[in-house]
Design an enzyme around this catalytic site. Sequence first.
Site, PDB file in Angstrom:
ATOM      1  N   ASP A 264       0.061  -7.736   1.435  1.00 16.05           N
ATOM      2  CA  ASP A 264       0.413  -6.343   1.935  1.00 16.05           C
ATOM      3  C   ASP A 264       1.825  -6.487   1.737  1.00 16.05           C
ATOM      4  OD1 ASP A 264       0.374  -3.372   1.317  1.00 16.05           O
ATOM      5  OD2 ASP A 264      -0.018  -3.503   3.802  1.00 16.05           O
TER       6      ASP A 264
ATOM      7  N   HIS B  68       0.856  -1.135   0.094  1.00 14.28           N
ATOM      8  CA  HIS B  68      -0.328   0.006  -0.490  1.00 14.28           C
ATOM      9  C   HIS B  68       0.997   1.647   0.307  1.00 14.28           C
ATOM     10  CE1 HIS B  68       0.355  -0.036   4.889  1.00 14.28           C
ATOM     11  NE2 HIS B  68       0.533   1.266   4.165  1.00 14.28           N
TER      12      HIS B  68
ATOM     13  N   SER C 154       4.783   2.685   7.564  1.00 15.19           N
ATOM     14  CA  SER C 154       4.094   1.444   7.501  1.00 15.19           C
ATOM     15  C   SER C 154       5.494   0.732   5.826  1.00 15.19           C
ATOM     16  CB  SER C 154       3.134   2.400   5.971  1.00 15.19           C
ATOM     17  OG  SER C 154       2.089   1.630   6.735  1.00 15.19           O
TER      18      SER C 154
END
Length: 472
Positions: free
Chosen positions: A143, A113, A216
């Site tokens: 992911d 992402h 992230s």
Amino acid sequence: MFSLKSSMSYLLALLVLGQAAVVRAELPEFTGLVEEASPAVVNISTRQNLPTRDASVQGQMPDLEGLPPMLREFFERSIPQAPRGPGGRQREAQSLGSGFIISADGYVLTNNHVIADADEIIVRLSDRSELQAKLIGADPRTDVALLKVEGKGLPTVKLGKSESLKVGAWVLAIGSPFGFDHSVTAGIVSAKGRSLPNENYVPFIQTDVAINPGNSGGPLFNLDGEVVGINSQIFTRSGGFMGLSFAIPIDVAMDVANQLKSEGKVSRGWLGVVIQEVNKDLAESFGLERPAGALVAQVLEEGPAAKGGLQVGDVILSMNGLPIVMSADLPHLVGGLKPGSKIKLDVVREGARQTLELTIGALPEEGAVAAGASPESERSSNRLGVSVADLSAEQKKSLDLRGGVVIKEVQDGPAALIGLRPGDVITHLSNRAIDSAKTFTEVAQGLPKDRSVSMRVLRQGRASFITFKLSE
């Protein structure tokens, strides 16, 4: 001379200082770990070419200056875009995330992402130099994304084993929250094997390490300085850290990365079933000693489970000797297998335990199950407060069913209390397959009182078991 009171105060102060020294001695020292690992942690920014707004839309566009970058980008993406014309001007959108170098020749791991839909990916190293990255491959289901930058002798992280990580162990994260490069936060492992909504193939590591937007894709380290996870998600109601952070186990991430590197895609195992959790009432209705396992609510036609003899209503207790405690344990185990692998499932069927041998298939790119509902009626026992009708041949074909009944009307009674609706299809009641409205009526009339009874319901193509009790 000290008074008794001052002597007691002095002793108490010594005791407090002694306890503080003990606590200080037991706390981990992170400085060496950070100095050694930081050079291999990178900041990732992306550029995406977006169409220029239509002039009429631009006139209605609110003033977004001064808003935080993430909030500004959210509003920008929410405003309608004009079609891109020949030679039309382009805007650039940027996002920030983290990553880490896993090989000296420039392979970098991050989250999918972070780089999704990017036209250009820039990796910034700890010395502030920037390198353009090439996307080797990405896997939205886990992911995970694998990047490559040109370089030799680049600093790398040490990779650990997430399987050996223990709940309560200290862990540390390095990343770029809100763009603040190489921010360090620490905490403990709160839980392992967590399942999140719509994330069937990752047994997440839960921590209380402070993770915020920008973290992230960054690494999660153990005290030996080894990467044990990729920081991926947070649970939040405010948009920021609330004490619940989730990391992808490095064992899972590296398996994905190796497949992306060698094959350009990820293959994972597939059973072809829809499962649900076994709660206390379901366990009682299926004659289980305790609520555990994965209840098979649907078996997809021509899938590996159907070919191997798995049936609706089976409760899977273990796979290859590994216990299935929560239903989410099954996708984690199956997804980690290669298509063609042989497995043994211990199941409970109609109260008896048996072992099935199956061959795992390959997870399809996408799947869908049809839904439907329509005429032809016969009333059932008012004991449940529901009227049902036989399924037509067209309905059976569209729903891929051999039998079942469709609910025509829900009156006051147990059916209304458990949330049944007109159009729902009932295929099993009290562990019996329902092939007609007549069979449904017979089974409904013989239901026991004050004991959990299971019912399999198909709604909009999605099957699930529900339980209820009749008081009279």
